[in-house]
Design a protein around this motif. Structure first.
Motif, PDB file in Angstrom:
ATOM      1  N   HIS A   1       0.803  -1.222   0.000  1.00  0.00           N
ATOM      2  CA  HIS A   1       0.000   0.000   0.000  1.00  0.00           C
ATOM      3  C   HIS A   1       0.836   1.273   0.000  1.00  0.00           C
ATOM      4  O   HIS A   1       0.384   2.310   0.469  1.00  0.00           O
ATOM      5  CB  HIS A   1      -0.962  -0.010   1.201  1.00  0.00           C
ATOM      6  N   ASP A   2       2.074   1.207  -0.491  1.00  0.00           N
ATOM      7  CA  ASP A   2       2.956   2.367  -0.600  1.00  0.00           C
ATOM      8  C   ASP A   2       3.266   3.040   0.724  1.00  0.00           C
ATOM      9  O   ASP A   2       3.617   4.214   0.758  1.00  0.00           O
ATOM     10  CB  ASP A   2       2.409   3.381  -1.611  1.00  0.00           C
ATOM     11  N   ALA A   3       3.117   2.308   1.807  1.00  0.00           N
ATOM     12  CA  ALA A   3       3.522   2.793   3.125  1.00  0.00           C
ATOM     13  C   ALA A   3       4.002   1.592   3.924  1.00  0.00           C
ATOM     14  O   ALA A   3       3.462   0.492   3.798  1.00  0.00           O
ATOM     15  CB  ALA A   3       2.364   3.478   3.844  1.00  0.00           C
ATOM     16  N   THR A   4       5.042   1.826   4.731  1.00  0.00           N
ATOM     17  CA  THR A   4       5.549   0.773   5.593  1.00  0.00           C
ATOM     18  C   THR A   4       6.156   1.417   6.830  1.00  0.00           C
ATOM     19  O   THR A   4       6.454   2.610   6.828  1.00  0.00           O
ATOM     20  CB  THR A   4       6.575  -0.126   4.858  1.00  0.00           C
ATOM     21  N   ALA A   5       6.325   0.635   7.880  1.00  0.00           N
ATOM     22  CA  ALA A   5       6.905   1.159   9.111  1.00  0.00           C
ATOM     23  C   ALA A   5       7.518   0.021   9.908  1.00  0.00           C
ATOM     24  O   ALA A   5       7.088  -1.133   9.795  1.00  0.00           O
ATOM     25  CB  ALA A   5       5.847   1.881   9.940  1.00  0.00           C
ATOM     26  N   ILE A   6       8.528   0.359  10.705  1.00  0.00           N
ATOM     27  CA  ILE A   6       9.201  -0.606  11.572  1.00  0.00           C
ATOM     28  C   ILE A   6       9.439   0.036  12.926  1.00  0.00           C
ATOM     29  O   ILE A   6       9.328   1.245  13.080  1.00  0.00           O
ATOM     30  CB  ILE A   6      10.540  -1.093  10.973  1.00  0.00           C
ATOM     31  N   GLY A   7       9.792  -0.792  13.898  1.00  0.00           N
ATOM     32  CA  GLY A   7      10.152  -0.301  15.219  1.00  0.00           C
ATOM     33  C   GLY A   7       9.010  -0.398  16.212  1.00  0.00           C
ATOM     34  O   GLY A   7       7.916  -0.880  15.899  1.00  0.00           O
ATOM     35  N   SER A   8       9.286   0.084  17.420  1.00  0.00           N
ATOM     36  CA  SER A   8       8.333  -0.014  18.524  1.00  0.00           C
ATOM     37  C   SER A   8       6.984   0.614  18.212  1.00  0.00           C
ATOM     38  O   SER A   8       5.945   0.082  18.563  1.00  0.00           O
ATOM     39  CB  SER A   8       8.907   0.653  19.778  1.00  0.00           C
ATOM     40  N   GLY A   9       6.997   1.761  17.557  1.00  0.00           N
ATOM     41  CA  GLY A   9       5.758   2.437  17.199  1.00  0.00           C
ATOM     42  C   GLY A   9       5.367   2.238  15.752  1.00  0.00           C
ATOM     43  O   GLY A   9       4.487   2.939  15.223  1.00  0.00           O
ATOM     44  N   GLY A  10       5.993   1.275  15.092  1.00  0.00           N
ATOM     45  CA  GLY A  10       5.769   1.042  13.675  1.00  0.00           C
ATOM     46  C   GLY A  10       4.321   0.753  13.302  1.00  0.00           C
ATOM     47  O   GLY A  10       3.815   1.266  12.310  1.00  0.00           O
ATOM     48  N   ASN A  11       3.655  -0.063  14.107  1.00  0.00           N
ATOM     49  CA  ASN A  11       2.257  -0.389  13.783  1.00  0.00           C
ATOM     50  C   ASN A  11       1.351   0.833  13.890  1.00  0.00           C
ATOM     51  O   ASN A  11       0.435   1.002  13.080  1.00  0.00           O
ATOM     52  CB  ASN A  11       1.735  -1.508  14.681  1.00  0.00           C
ATOM     53  N   TYR A  12       1.617   1.701  14.860  1.00  0.00           N
ATOM     54  CA  TYR A  12       0.821   2.927  14.993  1.00  0.00           C
ATOM     55  C   TYR A  12       1.057   3.855  13.798  1.00  0.00           C
ATOM     56  O   TYR A  12       0.118   4.406  13.225  1.00  0.00           O
ATOM     57  CB  TYR A  12       1.175   3.673  16.285  1.00  0.00           C
ATOM     58  N   ALA A  13       2.328   4.021  13.436  1.00  0.00           N
ATOM     59  CA  ALA A  13       2.668   4.903  12.310  1.00  0.00           C
ATOM     60  C   ALA A  13       2.118   4.355  10.996  1.00  0.00           C
ATOM     61  O   ALA A  13       1.607   5.117  10.163  1.00  0.00           O
ATOM     62  CB  ALA A  13       4.182   5.081  12.216  1.00  0.00           C
ATOM     63  N   LEU A  14       2.190   3.049  10.821  1.00  0.00           N
ATOM     64  CA  LEU A  14       1.672   2.441   9.594  1.00  0.00           C
ATOM     65  C   LEU A  14       0.160   2.620   9.488  1.00  0.00           C
ATOM     66  O   LEU A  14      -0.355   2.990   8.426  1.00  0.00           O
ATOM     67  CB  LEU A  14       2.032   0.960   9.526  1.00  0.00           C
ATOM     68  N   ALA A  15      -0.544   2.383  10.574  1.00  0.00           N
ATOM     69  CA  ALA A  15      -2.002   2.564  10.560  1.00  0.00           C
ATOM     70  C   ALA A  15      -2.360   4.013  10.238  1.00  0.00           C
ATOM     71  O   ALA A  15      -3.260   4.279   9.423  1.00  0.00           O
ATOM     72  CB  ALA A  15      -2.603   2.150  11.900  1.00  0.00           C
ATOM     73  N   ALA A  16      -1.644   4.947  10.832  1.00  0.00           N
ATOM     74  CA  ALA A  16      -1.919   6.361  10.576  1.00  0.00           C
ATOM     75  C   ALA A  16      -1.613   6.720   9.121  1.00  0.00           C
ATOM     76  O   ALA A  16      -2.398   7.409   8.462  1.00  0.00           O
ATOM     77  CB  ALA A  16      -1.096   7.236  11.528  1.00  0.00           C
ATOM     78  N   ALA A  17      -0.486   6.248   8.602  1.00  0.00           N
ATOM     79  CA  ALA A  17      -0.109   6.552   7.217  1.00  0.00           C
ATOM     80  C   ALA A  17      -1.132   5.988   6.235  1.00  0.00           C
ATOM     81  O   ALA A  17      -1.527   6.673   5.285  1.00  0.00           O
ATOM     82  CB  ALA A  17       1.285   5.998   6.915  1.00  0.00           C
ATOM     83  N   ARG A  18      -1.573   4.776   6.477  1.00  0.00           N
ATOM     84  CA  ARG A  18      -2.568   4.184   5.572  1.00  0.00           C
ATOM     85  C   ARG A  18      -3.896   4.914   5.652  1.00  0.00           C
ATOM     86  O   ARG A  18      -4.567   5.092   4.633  1.00  0.00           O
ATOM     87  CB  ARG A  18      -2.728   2.698   5.865  1.00  0.00           C
ATOM     88  N   ALA A  19      -4.273   5.383   6.828  1.00  0.00           N
ATOM     89  CA  ALA A  19      -5.530   6.131   6.964  1.00  0.00           C
ATOM     90  C   ALA A  19      -5.439   7.487   6.266  1.00  0.00           C
ATOM     91  O   ALA A  19      -6.408   7.932   5.648  1.00  0.00           O
ATOM     92  CB  ALA A  19      -5.873   6.318   8.436  1.00  0.00           C
ATOM     93  N   LEU A  20      -4.277   8.137   6.350  1.00  0.00           N
ATOM     94  CA  LEU A  20      -4.097   9.460   5.746  1.00  0.00           C
ATOM     95  C   LEU A  20      -3.877   9.403   4.234  1.00  0.00           C
ATOM     96  O   LEU A  20      -4.118  10.390   3.534  1.00  0.00           O
ATOM     97  CB  LEU A  20      -2.893  10.154   6.390  1.00  0.00           C
ATOM     98  N   TYR A  21      -3.433   8.274   3.737  1.00  0.00           N
ATOM     99  CA  TYR A  21      -2.970   8.158   2.360  1.00  0.00           C
ATOM    100  C   TYR A  21      -3.999   8.621   1.321  1.00  0.00           C
ATOM    101  O   TYR A  21      -3.659   9.326   0.379  1.00  0.00           O
ATOM    102  CB  TYR A  21      -2.558   6.711   2.068  1.00  0.00           C
ATOM    103  N   GLN A  22      -5.236   8.241   1.490  1.00  0.00           N
ATOM    104  CA  GLN A  22      -6.242   8.593   0.479  1.00  0.00           C
ATOM    105  C   GLN A  22      -6.724  10.039   0.575  1.00  0.00           C
ATOM    106  O   GLN A  22      -7.343  10.543  -0.353  1.00  0.00           O
ATOM    107  CB  GLN A  22      -7.425   7.638   0.538  1.00  0.00           C
ATOM    108  N   TYR A  23      -6.414  10.725   1.666  1.00  0.00           N
ATOM    109  CA  TYR A  23      -6.902  12.085   1.863  1.00  0.00           C
ATOM    110  C   TYR A  23      -5.839  13.161   1.671  1.00  0.00           C
ATOM    111  O   TYR A  23      -6.170  14.319   1.471  1.00  0.00           O
ATOM    112  CB  TYR A  23      -7.494  12.238   3.274  1.00  0.00           C
ATOM    113  N   GLU A  24      -4.572  12.767   1.775  1.00  0.00           N
ATOM    114  CA  GLU A  24      -3.480  13.740   1.720  1.00  0.00           C
ATOM    115  C   GLU A  24      -2.605  13.460   0.497  1.00  0.00           C
ATOM    116  O   GLU A  24      -2.096  12.357   0.350  1.00  0.00           O
ATOM    117  CB  GLU A  24      -2.640  13.650   3.004  1.00  0.00           C
ATOM    118  N   PRO A  25      -2.411  14.456  -0.381  1.00  0.00           N
ATOM    119  CA  PRO A  25      -1.635  14.217  -1.604  1.00  0.00           C
ATOM    120  C   PRO A  25      -0.118  14.206  -1.418  1.00  0.00           C
ATOM    121  O   PRO A  25       0.600  13.704  -2.276  1.00  0.00           O
ATOM    122  CB  PRO A  25      -2.051  15.373  -2.515  1.00  0.00           C
ATOM    123  N   ASP A  26       0.394  14.726  -0.316  1.00  0.00           N
ATOM    124  CA  ASP A  26       1.835  14.884  -0.144  1.00  0.00           C
ATOM    125  C   ASP A  26       2.418  13.804   0.771  1.00  0.00           C
ATOM    126  O   ASP A  26       2.023  13.681   1.938  1.00  0.00           O
ATOM    127  CB  ASP A  26       2.129  16.275   0.431  1.00  0.00           C
TER     128      ASP A  26
END
Length: 185
Positions: A130-155
């Motif tokens: 899905h053109d987003a990935t994350a690693i580390g202790s907070g990786g799952n939180y960052a990945l979920a946020a990135a995937r949620a924002l992806y369709q709404y934010e162009p940058d």
């Protein structure tokens, strides 16, 4: 990270987002030992340039181990200029098969602006669906946020920064001191 060998070590959130012809890799600056923040300004996202071609890397895990892997990746890229996938696969094979490397405790996100991979010590070279990935202790939180924002934010940079901010608000092993690197195709 092995809890037996590294008890209580936590830290790092790295997120990468590919959108609009560029890839942005963002990482936090916190390193913790148990409930103590050891350092709040670590730089876990770096740009390397083997053969004059820029590669952006983010790492989670032991810093010394990550630097060992980054040096090996640079050598692989010098042997196969412009072939990030080949270099990543060769690194993952060495990492899994070599007795010394097998004990390294780290994960890497690497990109040349076109390709984006997560490399693990289990021999994995993973390309995100899905053109987003994350690693580390907070990786799952960052990945979920990135995937949620992806369709709404162009940058891509806005997505990566906001995803890391959200992870820092949730994960006690992640802070808001960001290092952000961007690379285009």
């Amino acid at each position: 990270m092995s809890e037996e060998r590294f008890p209580g070590w936590h830290g790092t959130t790295i997120v990468a987002v590919r959108k609009g012809g560029k890839v942005v890799v963002a990482g936090d600056g916190q390193v913790s030992l148990g409930q103590t923040v050891i350092k709040g300004t670590a730089r876990k996202v770096r740009r390397i340039a083997p053969g004059g071609r820029d590669i952006v890397c983010g790492f989670a895990g032991s810093t010394a181990d990550a630097f060992t892997l980054l040096e090996r990746l640079e050598r692989k890229l010098e042997s196969a200029p412009g072939q990030l996938q080949r270099a990543a696969v060769e690194l993952a094979k060495d990492w899994r098969m070599d007795k010394y490397l097998r004990n390294l405790e780290a994960m890497l996100i690497v990109t040349d602006g076109a390709e984006l991979y997560v490399i693990t010590g289990a021999g994995d070279v993973l390309e995100p669906e899905h053109d987003a990935t994350a690693i580390g202790s907070g990786g799952n939180y960052a990945l979920a946020a990135a995937r949620a924002l992806y369709q709404y934010e162009p940058d891509a940079e806005v997505i990566a920064r906001r995803a890391l901010e959200i992870a820092a608000e949730i994960c006690v092993y992640t802070n808001g001191n960001m290092t952000v690197e961007s690379i285009s195709k």
